[in-house]
Design a protein around this motif. Structure first.
Motif, PDB file in Angstrom:
ATOM      1  N   GLY A 351      37.732  -5.153  68.840  1.00 37.13           N
ATOM      2  CA  GLY A 351      38.086  -6.339  69.606  1.00 37.13           C
ATOM      3  C   GLY A 351      36.957  -7.360  69.670  1.00 37.13           C
ATOM      4  N   ALA A 352      37.338  -8.624  69.823  1.00 36.66           N
ATOM      5  CA  ALA A 352      36.364  -9.722  69.819  1.00 36.66           C
ATOM      6  C   ALA A 352      35.371  -9.622  70.968  1.00 36.66           C
ATOM      7  CB  ALA A 352      37.099 -11.060  69.882  1.00 36.66           C
ATOM      8  N   ARG A 353      35.741  -8.966  72.074  1.00 36.02           N
ATOM      9  CA  ARG A 353      34.860  -8.888  73.232  1.00 36.02           C
ATOM     10  C   ARG A 353      33.920  -7.682  73.191  1.00 36.02           C
ATOM     11  NH1 ARG A 353      33.617 -13.120  75.492  1.00 36.02           N
ATOM     12  NH2 ARG A 353      32.686 -11.743  77.052  1.00 36.02           N
ATOM     13  N   ALA A 354      34.036  -6.848  72.167  1.00 35.38           N
ATOM     14  CA  ALA A 354      33.226  -5.623  72.133  1.00 35.38           C
ATOM     15  C   ALA A 354      31.736  -5.930  72.201  1.00 35.38           C
ATOM     16  CB  ALA A 354      33.550  -4.816  70.877  1.00 35.38           C
ATOM     17  N   LEU A 355      31.264  -6.825  71.358  1.00 34.64           N
ATOM     18  CA  LEU A 355      29.834  -7.145  71.350  1.00 34.64           C
ATOM     19  C   LEU A 355      29.411  -7.947  72.578  1.00 34.64           C
ATOM     20  CD1 LEU A 355      29.443  -7.684  67.539  1.00 34.64           C
ATOM     21  CD2 LEU A 355      27.897  -6.305  68.911  1.00 34.64           C
ATOM     22  N   PRO A 356      30.086  -9.044  72.924  1.00 29.75           N
ATOM     23  CA  PRO A 356      29.650  -9.793  74.114  1.00 29.75           C
ATOM     24  C   PRO A 356      29.659  -8.968  75.393  1.00 29.75           C
ATOM     25  CG  PRO A 356      31.221 -11.076  72.830  1.00 29.75           C
ATOM     26  CD  PRO A 356      31.203  -9.696  72.240  1.00 29.75           C
ATOM     27  N   ASP A 357      30.606  -8.026  75.508  1.00 32.13           N
ATOM     28  CA  ASP A 357      30.743  -7.250  76.749  1.00 32.13           C
ATOM     29  C   ASP A 357      29.812  -6.039  76.824  1.00 32.13           C
ATOM     30  OD1 ASP A 357      32.690  -9.000  77.513  1.00 32.13           O
ATOM     31  OD2 ASP A 357      34.375  -7.629  77.236  1.00 32.13           O
ATOM     32  N   TYR A 358      29.095  -5.746  75.733  1.00 28.58           N
ATOM     33  CA  TYR A 358      28.220  -4.562  75.759  1.00 28.58           C
ATOM     34  C   TYR A 358      27.103  -4.776  76.772  1.00 28.58           C
ATOM     35  CZ  TYR A 358      25.039  -0.879  74.344  1.00 28.58           C
ATOM     36  OH  TYR A 358      24.206   0.210  74.344  1.00 28.58           O
ATOM     37  N   ARG A 359      26.948  -3.810  77.673  1.00 31.18           N
ATOM     38  CA  ARG A 359      25.967  -3.928  78.742  1.00 31.18           C
ATOM     39  C   ARG A 359      24.790  -2.989  78.505  1.00 31.18           C
ATOM     40  NH1 ARG A 359      27.371  -7.098  82.672  1.00 31.18           N
ATOM     41  NH2 ARG A 359      25.971  -6.155  84.213  1.00 31.18           N
ATOM     42  N   PHE A 360      23.608  -3.481  78.802  1.00 31.69           N
ATOM     43  CA  PHE A 360      22.382  -2.698  78.639  1.00 31.69           C
ATOM     44  C   PHE A 360      21.366  -3.157  79.677  1.00 31.69           C
ATOM     45  CE2 PHE A 360      21.949  -6.553  76.236  1.00 31.69           C
ATOM     46  CZ  PHE A 360      20.631  -6.933  76.355  1.00 31.69           C
ATOM     47  N   LYS A 361      20.332  -2.357  79.845  1.00 26.11           N
ATOM     48  CA  LYS A 361      19.276  -2.719  80.782  1.00 26.11           C
ATOM     49  C   LYS A 361      18.272  -3.632  80.089  1.00 26.11           C
ATOM     50  CE  LYS A 361      19.716   1.292  83.809  1.00 26.11           C
ATOM     51  NZ  LYS A 361      19.027   2.458  84.416  1.00 26.11           N
ATOM     52  N   MET A 362      18.115  -4.827  80.623  1.00 26.47           N
ATOM     53  CA  MET A 362      17.281  -5.843  79.999  1.00 26.47           C
ATOM     54  C   MET A 362      15.800  -5.502  80.160  1.00 26.47           C
ATOM     55  SD  MET A 362      17.313  -8.602  78.291  1.00 26.47           S
ATOM     56  CE  MET A 362      15.989  -9.672  77.725  1.00 26.47           C
ATOM     57  N   PRO A 363      15.083  -5.275  79.028  1.00 29.04           N
ATOM     58  CA  PRO A 363      13.652  -4.952  79.117  1.00 29.04           C
ATOM     59  C   PRO A 363      12.821  -6.202  79.407  1.00 29.04           C
ATOM     60  CG  PRO A 363      14.317  -5.115  76.828  1.00 29.04           C
ATOM     61  CD  PRO A 363      15.570  -5.287  77.642  1.00 29.04           C
ATOM     62  N   GLY A 364      11.639  -5.978  79.929  1.00 29.46           N
ATOM     63  CA  GLY A 364      10.723  -7.087  80.158  1.00 29.46           C
ATOM     64  C   GLY A 364      10.058  -7.546  78.868  1.00 29.46           C
ATOM     65  N   GLY A 365       9.367  -8.661  78.938  1.00 26.56           N
ATOM     66  CA  GLY A 365       8.730  -9.235  77.754  1.00 26.56           C
ATOM     67  C   GLY A 365       7.712  -8.319  77.114  1.00 26.56           C
ATOM     68  N   ALA A 366       6.943  -7.597  77.943  1.00 24.72           N
ATOM     69  CA  ALA A 366       5.923  -6.703  77.395  1.00 24.72           C
ATOM     70  C   ALA A 366       6.574  -5.555  76.614  1.00 24.72           C
ATOM     71  CB  ALA A 366       5.057  -6.146  78.530  1.00 24.72           C
ATOM     72  N   THR A 367       7.694  -5.042  77.101  1.00 27.81           N
ATOM     73  CA  THR A 367       8.401  -3.951  76.403  1.00 27.81           C
ATOM     74  C   THR A 367       8.977  -4.450  75.081  1.00 27.81           C
ATOM     75  OG1 THR A 367       8.968  -2.874  78.492  1.00 27.81           O
ATOM     76  CG2 THR A 367      10.277  -2.288  76.558  1.00 27.81           C
ATOM     77  N   VAL A 368       9.566  -5.637  75.106  1.00 22.48           N
ATOM     78  CA  VAL A 368      10.111  -6.217  73.873  1.00 22.48           C
ATOM     79  C   VAL A 368       9.003  -6.386  72.840  1.00 22.48           C
ATOM     80  CG1 VAL A 368      11.153  -8.287  72.864  1.00 22.48           C
ATOM     81  CG2 VAL A 368      12.037  -7.371  75.012  1.00 22.48           C
ATOM     82  N   ALA A 369       7.850  -6.889  73.277  1.00 20.71           N
ATOM     83  CA  ALA A 369       6.728  -7.105  72.360  1.00 20.71           C
ATOM     84  C   ALA A 369       6.222  -5.783  71.785  1.00 20.71           C
ATOM     85  CB  ALA A 369       5.602  -7.845  73.079  1.00 20.71           C
ATOM     86  N   ALA A 370       6.107  -4.760  72.650  1.00 24.46           N
ATOM     87  CA  ALA A 370       5.608  -3.461  72.188  1.00 24.46           C
ATOM     88  C   ALA A 370       6.577  -2.810  71.205  1.00 24.46           C
ATOM     89  CB  ALA A 370       5.372  -2.543  73.387  1.00 24.46           C
ATOM     90  N   ALA A 371       7.871  -2.871  71.516  1.00 19.74           N
ATOM     91  CA  ALA A 371       8.875  -2.286  70.622  1.00 19.74           C
ATOM     92  C   ALA A 371       8.885  -3.011  69.285  1.00 19.74           C
ATOM     93  CB  ALA A 371      10.255  -2.343  71.276  1.00 19.74           C
ATOM     94  N   THR A 372       8.799  -4.331  69.323  1.00 16.76           N
ATOM     95  CA  THR A 372       8.820  -5.128  68.100  1.00 16.76           C
ATOM     96  C   THR A 372       7.606  -4.829  67.232  1.00 16.76           C
ATOM     97  OG1 THR A 372      10.038  -6.894  69.235  1.00 16.76           O
ATOM     98  CG2 THR A 372       8.914  -7.479  67.181  1.00 16.76           C
ATOM     99  N   GLU A 373       6.432  -4.724  67.862  1.00 13.96           N
ATOM    100  CA  GLU A 373       5.197  -4.480  67.116  1.00 13.96           C
ATOM    101  C   GLU A 373       5.232  -3.118  66.424  1.00 13.96           C
ATOM    102  OE1 GLU A 373       0.336  -4.455  67.845  1.00 13.96           O
ATOM    103  OE2 GLU A 373       1.704  -4.420  69.550  1.00 13.96           O
ATOM    104  N   PHE A 374       5.776  -2.104  67.105  1.00 14.82           N
ATOM    105  CA  PHE A 374       5.830  -0.772  66.504  1.00 14.82           C
ATOM    106  C   PHE A 374       6.902  -0.691  65.426  1.00 14.82           C
ATOM    107  CE2 PHE A 374       7.316   3.568  66.100  1.00 14.82           C
ATOM    108  CZ  PHE A 374       6.152   4.299  66.072  1.00 14.82           C
TER     109      PHE A 374
END
Length: 421
Positions: A351-374
């Motif tokens: 369904g078209a709403r599958a991706l927009p409706d997916y819910r997750f816990k939003m990480p902070g900027g430091a977590t995003v940076a650390a995950a991206t770097e690794f």
């Protein structure tokens, strides 16, 4: 020279059918057990692997997540057990796919929905497995498969496949050359899988530890549907359409699914290296790729890549990154969510709403940076292996028709292989 399905071959090469070839060695072609003989409740966590249609790759058995049966059921279904050198086909769906049974897979079960080809010494199994991958042979099988909605194979169709059998020494030599390419492809596939698994696992661990407020993906990512196209738009053009076949069941981007494309598209439907696409259709019998995220890794097509209507493009907003998106979407949680939004009897549609409706816990900027770097260097290492694999696959597919017909000599193919690897 004699004219055959694969072109002209030396007169001394034998022309037969797959069924007659199998019978000449005391083998044959047989279907796997029916559903009434093996129920879903019979599968166990630890036991003898059962090869199902979803486990059939490009001449290999895909072992990840394979179903298993216990020893009692294996004995009860002993007539369906596989031997080294057997070749396994899917009875429905993608009937071009086949897998050669290797030594460590001897004694596994030819599962429900599959067909087993047993040569029993009448020819070199490796050579025949490559022969069955010849483009003209694959096309023959597809043309003769029955079924209005979904292609179906049976023992009669497979038995009638025209086969060219060269002398035994030629069979072995061709098998060794193409096998060397397959070995290198397998090594790169393991590098790709390991690098991706390490990157995603680490990213998911960081995200789970970080916590954060629960949000919807549609608020933090740009989600774009692929282009709706006409058959007249395919086969020519300076661009390439990225189709559902580009989505590998192992999560890799498959170059084989690209089709020359001359139709219209929006700028947002054009893809760049590292973009993430999610499959939104699949066959109900397999449900192998629907909801699966894949990073686009182009080889070097001259034109632009354009996503087809079977795919959805997901691009991160400023608060996320492509790496974090992969960690989020390449998870059982998202897989279960995507399947819950699916419908269809023969073909699943997400369904078209599958991706927009997916819910997750939003990480902070430091977590995003650390995950991206690794994750970034590991994913790039996997990309490099994937690019090399596509070069090797192209080489294999170029050499294969000539080697199988005798137009390319084995010694010449060996020189080409040495220069390339």
């Amino acid at each position: 020279m004699s004219e055959t399905i694969i072109g002209a071959v030396p007169d001394e090469w034998r022309l037969t059918t797959l069924g007659d070839l199998c019978r000449s060695g005391g083998g044959g072609i047989q279907t796997g057990p029916f559903g009434s003989q093996l129920h879903a409740s019979d599968y166990v966590p630890v036991g003898i692997p059962s090869v199902m249609p979803q486990n059939i790759g490009d001449n290999v058995i895909l072992e990840d997540g394979i179903a298993r049966i216990d020893n009692d059921d294996a004995q009860r279904l002993s007539r369906y057990l596989l031997r080294e050198g057997d070749i396994v086909y899917s009875r429905r769906g993608d009937v071009e796919r086949r897998a050669l049974v290797r030594s460590h897979q001897d004694g596994w079960l030819c599962g429900t929905g599959c067909l087993r080809v047993r040569l029993a010494g009448s020819a070199e199994p490796k050579f025949i497995s490559y022969y069955l991958g010849h483009p003209e042979v694959r096309s023959w099988i597809v043309r003769h498969a029955v079924g209005a909605t979904m292609p179906n194979l049976n023992t009669a169709i497979l038995s009638g496949v025209p086969v060219v059998v060269p002398p035994a020494n030629t069979q072995r030599a061709v098998g060794e050359v193409l096998g060397a390419l397959e070995d290198k492809i397998a090594v790169n596939s393991r590098i790709l899988a390991t690098a991706t698994e390490l990157a995603v696992a680490h990213g998911q661990r960081l995200l789970s530890e970080a916590g954060g407020a629960e949000v919807s993906l549609g608020d933090y990512a740009e989600i774009t549907k692929g282009v709706s196209y006409r058959s007249a738009d395919l086969g020519a053009g300076e661009n390439f359409l990225v189709t559902l076949k580009c989505v590998g069941r192992d999560g890799s981007f498959q170059q084989v699914g690209l089709k020359p494309y001359s139709g219209e598209h929006k700028g947002s439907q054009a893809l760049e290296s590292g973009d993430i696409v999610v499959a939104q259709t699949d066959l109900t019998q397999r449900a192998e790729v629907i909801g699966r995220p894949v990073r686009v890794v182009p080889l070097n097509p001259a034109g632009r890549l354009v996503a087809s209507l079977d795919l959805v493009i997901v691009r991160p907003g400023p608060a996320l990154s492509r790496e974090v998106l992969i960690a989020l979407l390449d998870s059982q949680d998202f897989r279960d969510h995507a399947l819950s939004y699916c419908n269809g009897t023969t073909v699943l549609h997400m369904g078209a709403r599958a991706l927009p409706d997916y819910r997750f816990k939003m990480p902070g900027g430091a977590t995003v940076a650390a995950a991206t770097e690794f994750m970034s260097p590991l994913l790039l290492k996997g990309d490099s292996a994937a690019r090399e694999n596509r070069t090797l696959v192209q080489m294999r597919d170029t050499l294969l028709p000539g080697l199988l017909s005798g137009a390319i000599r084995v010694r010449d193919a060996e020189k080409i292989l040495e220069a390339a690897t």
